[in-house]
Design a protein around this motif. Structure first.
Motif, PDB file in Angstrom:
ATOM      1  N   GLY A 158       0.808  -1.225   0.000  1.00 51.74           N
ATOM      2  CA  GLY A 158       0.000   0.000   0.000  1.00 51.74           C
ATOM      3  C   GLY A 158       0.832   1.262   0.000  1.00 51.74           C
ATOM      4  N   ALA A 159       2.159   1.103   0.075  1.00 49.58           N
ATOM      5  CA  ALA A 159       3.036   2.281   0.086  1.00 49.58           C
ATOM      6  C   ALA A 159       3.611   2.546  -1.299  1.00 49.58           C
ATOM      7  N   LEU A 160       4.182   1.509  -1.898  1.00 48.57           N
ATOM      8  CA  LEU A 160       4.848   1.707  -3.196  1.00 48.57           C
ATOM      9  C   LEU A 160       5.011   0.345  -3.873  1.00 48.57           C
ATOM     10  N   GLU A 161       4.936   0.352  -5.198  1.00 52.25           N
ATOM     11  CA  GLU A 161       5.013  -0.904  -5.947  1.00 52.25           C
ATOM     12  C   GLU A 161       6.361  -1.604  -5.762  1.00 52.25           C
ATOM     13  N   ILE A 162       7.410  -0.815  -5.466  1.00 52.50           N
ATOM     14  CA  ILE A 162       8.755  -1.398  -5.328  1.00 52.50           C
ATOM     15  C   ILE A 162       8.784  -2.448  -4.208  1.00 52.50           C
ATOM     16  N   ASN A 163       7.803  -2.397  -3.337  1.00 50.18           N
ATOM     17  CA  ASN A 163       7.698  -3.383  -2.260  1.00 50.18           C
ATOM     18  C   ASN A 163       7.709  -4.811  -2.807  1.00 50.18           C
ATOM     19  N   VAL A 164       7.343  -4.953  -4.086  1.00 49.07           N
ATOM     20  CA  VAL A 164       7.260  -6.268  -4.706  1.00 49.07           C
ATOM     21  C   VAL A 164       8.620  -6.990  -4.688  1.00 49.07           C
ATOM     22  N   VAL A 165       9.712  -6.247  -4.569  1.00 56.42           N
ATOM     23  CA  VAL A 165      11.044  -6.885  -4.621  1.00 56.42           C
ATOM     24  C   VAL A 165      11.504  -7.372  -3.241  1.00 56.42           C
ATOM     25  N   TYR A 166      10.694  -7.160  -2.217  1.00 55.44           N
ATOM     26  CA  TYR A 166      11.139  -7.553  -0.872  1.00 55.44           C
ATOM     27  C   TYR A 166      11.572  -9.027  -0.781  1.00 55.44           C
ATOM     28  N   PRO A 167      10.817  -9.969  -1.375  1.00 56.86           N
ATOM     29  CA  PRO A 167      11.264 -11.372  -1.278  1.00 56.86           C
ATOM     30  C   PRO A 167      12.700 -11.564  -1.784  1.00 56.86           C
ATOM     31  N   ALA A 168      13.078 -10.800  -2.799  1.00 54.00           N
ATOM     32  CA  ALA A 168      14.462 -10.903  -3.305  1.00 54.00           C
ATOM     33  C   ALA A 168      15.448 -10.431  -2.240  1.00 54.00           C
ATOM     34  N   LEU A 169      15.079  -9.405  -1.477  1.00 52.84           N
ATOM     35  CA  LEU A 169      15.967  -8.904  -0.413  1.00 52.84           C
ATOM     36  C   LEU A 169      16.092  -9.943   0.703  1.00 52.84           C
ATOM     37  N   ALA A 170      14.940 -10.539   1.061  1.00 53.39           N
ATOM     38  CA  ALA A 170      14.977 -11.564   2.112  1.00 53.39           C
ATOM     39  C   ALA A 170      15.788 -12.768   1.638  1.00 53.39           C
ATOM     40  N   ALA A 171      15.600 -13.145   0.368  1.00 57.15           N
ATOM     41  CA  ALA A 171      16.363 -14.283  -0.167  1.00 57.15           C
ATOM     42  C   ALA A 171      17.857 -13.961  -0.191  1.00 57.15           C
ATOM     43  N   ALA A 172      18.179 -12.711  -0.544  1.00 57.18           N
ATOM     44  CA  ALA A 172      19.591 -12.305  -0.570  1.00 57.18           C
ATOM     45  C   ALA A 172      20.180 -12.366   0.838  1.00 57.18           C
ATOM     46  N   TYR A 173      19.372 -11.993   1.827  1.00 56.96           N
ATOM     47  CA  TYR A 173      19.862 -12.104   3.211  1.00 56.96           C
ATOM     48  C   TYR A 173      20.151 -13.573   3.548  1.00 56.96           C
ATOM     49  N   ALA A 174      19.201 -14.438   3.170  1.00 56.97           N
ATOM     50  CA  ALA A 174      19.378 -15.867   3.463  1.00 56.97           C
ATOM     51  C   ALA A 174      20.624 -16.419   2.769  1.00 56.97           C
ATOM     52  N   LEU A 175      20.840 -15.977   1.538  1.00 53.13           N
ATOM     53  CA  LEU A 175      21.964 -16.515   0.747  1.00 53.13           C
ATOM     54  C   LEU A 175      23.320 -15.950   1.173  1.00 53.13           C
ATOM     55  N   PHE A 176      23.379 -14.640   1.422  1.00 52.87           N
ATOM     56  CA  PHE A 176      24.689 -13.993   1.578  1.00 52.87           C
ATOM     57  C   PHE A 176      25.057 -13.633   3.019  1.00 52.87           C
ATOM     58  N   ILE A 177      24.064 -13.614   3.912  1.00 50.20           N
ATOM     59  CA  ILE A 177      24.359 -13.178   5.284  1.00 50.20           C
ATOM     60  C   ILE A 177      24.158 -14.318   6.291  1.00 50.20           C
ATOM     61  N   ALA A 178      23.041 -15.029   6.151  1.00 55.48           N
ATOM     62  CA  ALA A 178      22.687 -16.035   7.163  1.00 55.48           C
ATOM     63  C   ALA A 178      23.743 -17.129   7.243  1.00 55.48           C
ATOM     64  N   PRO A 179      23.856 -17.766   8.407  1.00 55.13           N
ATOM     65  CA  PRO A 179      24.812 -18.876   8.525  1.00 55.13           C
ATOM     66  C   PRO A 179      24.441 -19.989   7.532  1.00 55.13           C
ATOM     67  N   PRO A 180      25.457 -20.677   6.972  1.00 57.29           N
ATOM     68  CA  PRO A 180      25.185 -21.683   5.927  1.00 57.29           C
ATOM     69  C   PRO A 180      24.166 -22.734   6.364  1.00 57.29           C
ATOM     70  N   GLU A 181      24.198 -23.118   7.646  1.00 58.57           N
ATOM     71  CA  GLU A 181      23.289 -24.180   8.085  1.00 58.57           C
ATOM     72  C   GLU A 181      21.822 -23.723   8.134  1.00 58.57           C
ATOM     73  N   ARG A 182      21.591 -22.402   8.088  1.00 61.35           N
ATOM     74  CA  ARG A 182      20.213 -21.892   8.138  1.00 61.35           C
ATOM     75  C   ARG A 182      19.685 -21.525   6.755  1.00 61.35           C
ATOM     76  N   ARG A 183      20.570 -21.535   5.782  1.00 62.16           N
ATOM     77  CA  ARG A 183      20.180 -21.023   4.458  1.00 62.16           C
ATOM     78  C   ARG A 183      18.964 -21.735   3.877  1.00 62.16           C
ATOM     79  N   ARG A 184      19.029 -23.055   3.887  1.00 56.81           N
ATOM     80  CA  ARG A 184      17.964 -23.830   3.243  1.00 56.81           C
ATOM     81  C   ARG A 184      16.592 -23.511   3.876  1.00 56.81           C
ATOM     82  N   VAL A 185      16.552 -23.501   5.199  1.00 58.11           N
ATOM     83  CA  VAL A 185      15.281 -23.227   5.899  1.00 58.11           C
ATOM     84  C   VAL A 185      14.781 -21.823   5.573  1.00 58.11           C
ATOM     85  N   LEU A 186      15.710 -20.889   5.603  1.00 57.06           N
ATOM     86  CA  LEU A 186      15.304 -19.491   5.356  1.00 57.06           C
ATOM     87  C   LEU A 186      14.833 -19.296   3.920  1.00 57.06           C
TER      88      LEU A 186
END
Lengths: 180, 630
Positions: free
Chosen positions: B183-211
């Motif tokens: 409801g704020a801005l259409e760019i919000n649609v890319v949030y899943p990519a940001l969360a996935a990027a966090y899971a891939l590049f930041i989260a500990p390797p053992e948590r990646r799959r679950v995240l």
């Protein structure tokens, strides 16, 4: 989560500080315009309910009643601005008024005469109560000056009586002077 | 609490507090900025609440460019205008407070990702300084950027908590914030990519799959939103918002990359091109150094920051006809995080030698701070006359009740920023017009007010002046000046006493040209009954036409096709049908040769069949009626 709560609280605090402390550079929702130093200019048309019209009601008209009209006396005068180009083409004066039942029942037919600078412009008789209009052609030579005073005379009016200390003529609602 | 703990908390607070204060200092003039341009369209929504389903339509009806932003535009303006009226300060306070919250969230996210206060502090400072934030900090219509950044950072913060604690409730809270972000801005649609990027590049390797598995439903929601949005608000097929996926995407990327490092108006504000190039190349060298260190250390954290930048920029890269630096507001969060990360790693890993990272940062701030401050001051100066004009007209109406306000010599830029965008509509002032001379200075723009309706015809101006119907003002700095007498004195030299060749039926200053049957004006238009008449000047050349522009309510057209029959001086010249489902119509009729050169022609209009409601005939709604040359 505690950290997020702290951040949210801090942001709310900031919003309140800004709202309370910052008065802003400007007055919130108003500006003051530059109006002519001579004050409000004369109008070529007046609505009697307008309190600012008083400045142009020379004599014989009383205060605003019900926000829309004024009683006249038997003789009254109104000052109007000469409209643009009227000095070349002449103008048309229109005076709107009402004869109330109470007046008509006591006085019967009323004759109204309008003149300016001693020159009679029109005279008409009104034989019913209710809303009426008196119009008059105004010759161009009377409109050479910036403003012109119109004198109205009624052949009869209610004299002061009892609690009413005013002489009452008709109820004036509007007057206008337009260029032809 | 011990003294050390207090000190630690104070330093922790400074990490986000200092960038917030820095932001407020840089953009302080934005606090006084008044409404401008699109703001007036949103402020006008409040007048549309009275229509059936008014609130629902006002919140969710797609805008002209196909956007649906119920919280950050419509809801924001409706709520604040309802609470505070047409007062800019509450709107500006909301924008400043939301940006402060965004910086606080950015600092928090950075601390969780990097574990470094320095990184969090620098990220906040870098984002706060960028000139691209000027639009958000000065213009209430750009509030959507501030709000969307808050939703993205807020959802990500909750996702990080979910990743760290494995508590499911954080995931659900994240989902709620993410869903509201649409409801704020259409760019919000890319949030899943940001969360996935966090899971891939930041989260500990053992948590990646679950995240990553937990992100899958978010992608499904984004796809569903995209499909739904495309169905109810199709992508524009023409104009500046047309989508093109071609080589121009890379050109746009290079342009936005440059604007991320150096303000778009660097040279316009009188700064040296050479210094600009030095700043850009110093920053490029700094980014290259970060990349080299990350590769050498086999780290992938920086990829998250790059993903943020590119993912949030991607939706605007496909608009090759429309580039604006304020689109960088949200992508720059990724750039700021990269700068914070790079500088912190340099200091931590290279000790005193790492202080060389201060060089690109210094270059960045040297480029951004003066322009951000100057541009904000420029924005304030741009809104001042708009404020003077709009509030001045409101004051003029109070001073001269019953008079129509005529504006003289309004600069083209002020006209574009205010009147062209319907600046008086929110104040329920429908009868403000420009003097005939204004036609030479103002410019017609797409999707803005029609100058033929806002500028008075010379003959109508003359008639209004002669009959004392108008009071005339010109703009004088931040207020209006009454110039009625001076304007009137010179009027006879400029205007002629004849009939115009065009009228606007909804404008009371043209009423003297309308026959007695017309109904009263309503918000710039006017109904005619079954038949009506207007007077205009005859054409000057053969082949001229009379053009009628109006509107026919759709629900009436559903009943039957209407005929619009036109006569000139009593002789029928045409009968045309109105059945256009859009409701608006424009019809032209050839004028007879006999009307050429006439000082006055009487144009009769008849509508058949006519609708009757409560004893009143309703024919059609009219706007402009004009005699036009071939």
């Amino acid at each position: 989560m505690a950290a997020l709560r702290t951040l949210a609280t801090a942001s709310l605090f900031f919003a309140l500080v800004i709202a309370g402390a910052c008065r802003g550079k400007y007055h919130r929702a108003a500006v003051e315009n530059e109006e002519p130093a001579s004050g409000p200019r004369l109008a070529a048309s007046l609505k009697m309910g307008d309190p600012t019209a008083s400045a142009q009601l020379v004599k014989g008209l009383y205060g605003v009643e019900s926000g829309s009209w004024r009683w006249t006396s038997g003789h009254f005068s109104i000052l109007l601005r000469s409209p643009l180009a009227a000095a070349q083409r002449g103008g048309t004066l229109t005076f709107s008024f009402t004869i109330p039942d109470v007046v008509y029942q006591k006085l019967g037919k009323i004759t109204m005469t309008v003149s300016s600078g001693g020159k009679k412009l029109n005279s008409d008789s009104f034989g019913t109560a209710g809303v009426h209009t008196l119009t008059a052609d105004v010759p161009a030579d009377l409109l050479i000056k910036d403003s012109v005073t119109f004198d109205f005379d009624l052949d009869k009016a209610l004299p002061p009586s009892g609690a009413e200390s005013r002489e009452l003529g008709v109820i004036a609602t509007a007057i206008s002077l337009e260029s032809k | 609490m011990t003294r050390t703990a207090w000190k630690d908390r104070a330093i922790g607070a400074l990490v986000w507090l200092a960038p917030v204060l820095f932001l407020f200092w840089i953009f302080q003039d934005g606090f006084d900025c008044w409404f401008i341009d699109d703001d007036f369209a949103w402020l006008g929504l409040i007048r549309q609440l009275a229509r059936p389903h008014g609130l629902l339509l006002s919140l969710f009806e797609p805008a002209a460019q196909g956007t649906i932003r119920p919280w950050s535009e419509r809801g924001f303006f409706l709520l604040f205008e309802t609470l505070f009226g047409i007062d800019n300060y509450p709107f500006r306070i909301a924008a400043f407070a939301t940006m402060a919250l965004d910086i606080a969230l950015l600092a928090w996210v950075m601390r969780r990702i990097t574990g470094s206060r320095i990184a969090a502090f620098i990220a906040g400072m870098v984002w706060a300084a960028n000139t691209a934030l000027m639009t958000v900090m000065t213009w209430s219509s750009a509030y959507n950027e501030a709000m969307c950044a808050g939703f993205l950072l807020g959802a990500l913060a909750l996702f990080i908590r979910y990743a760290e604690t494995e508590r499911r409730r954080y995931w659900w809270w994240q989902l709620a914030v993410f869903a509201l972000g649409f409801g704020a801005l259409e760019i919000n649609v890319v949030y899943p990519a940001l969360a996935a990027a966090y899971a891939l590049f930041i989260a500990p390797p053992e948590r990646r799959r679950v995240l990553l598995r937990s992100v899958a439903p978010l992608f499904a929601i984004s796809v569903a939103y995209f499909v739904l949005h495309s169905a109810v608000a199709p992508v524009p097929r023409s104009g500046p918002y047309v989508v093109h996926v071609d080589w121009r995407v890379f050109r746009a990327m290079a342009l936005y990359g440059k604007w991320s490092l150096l303000p778009v108006d660097w040279e316009a504000f009188g700064h040296s091109r050479l210094l600009g190039k030095i700043i850009i190349w110093t920053l490029v060298a700094g980014i290259a150094a970060i990349a080299a260190i990350e590769v050498r250390k086999r780290r992938i954290v920086a990829l998250f920051f790059i993903t943020w930048y590119l993912a949030t920029l991607a939706p605007v890269l496909v608009l090759p006809e429309h580039h604006s630096d304020y689109y960088l507001t949200i992508p720059l969060i990724g750039f700021a995080m990269l700068c914070g990360w790079g500088a912190a790693r340099a200091v931590l890993e290279f000790g005193a030698r790492g202080l060389v990272a201060a060089l690109p940062l210094a270059a960045y701030f040297i480029g951004m701070i003066p322009i951000s401050r100057s541009a904000t001051h420029w924005a304030l100066l741009k809104t001042e006359p708009v404020r003077g004009l709009v509030l001045g007209v409101q004051a003029a109406r109070r001073t001269h009740p019953g008079k129509t306000v005529l504006l003289d010599r309004i600069p083209a830029s002020v006209y574009t920023d205010s009147i062209a965008h319907g600046a008086f509509y929110p104040m329920k002032i429908d009868d403000v017009f420009l003097t005939p001379e204004s036609k030479d200075t103002i410019r017609a723009l797409p999707d803005t007010a029609d100058p033929e309706k806002t500028v008075l015809e010379p003959e109508a101006a003359w008639h209004a002046i002669v009959n004392d119907q108008v009071v005339i003002y010109s703009l004088s700095g931040n207020h209006l000046r009454n110039v009625t007498e001076a304007y009137e004195r010179s009027a006879p030299n400029r205007f002629s006493d004849r009939l115009p060749s065009r009228l606007d039926a909804g404008n009371p200053l043209y009423s003297w040209l309308l026959g007695p049957t017309w109904l009263g004006p309503e918000s710039g238009v006017r109904w005619m009954p079954g038949s009506a008449e207007v007077r205009l000047r005859g054409p000057e050349s053969p082949g001229s036409k009379v053009e009628l522009e109006g509107f026919y309510p759709r629900e009436q057209l559903n009943g039957a096709t209407r005929h619009l029959i036109v006569t000139v001086d009593g002789v029928e010249i045409g009968d045309q049908k109105i059945s256009d489902p859009s409701g608006d119509f424009r019809r032209t009729y050839a004028l007879p040769e006999s009307s050429i050169g006439k000082a006055e022609i009487r144009i009769g209009i008849r509508v058949e069949p006519v609708e009757r409601r409560d004893g009143q005939e309703y024919g059609a709604v009219f706007g402009k009626i004009s005699v036009r040359p071939s």
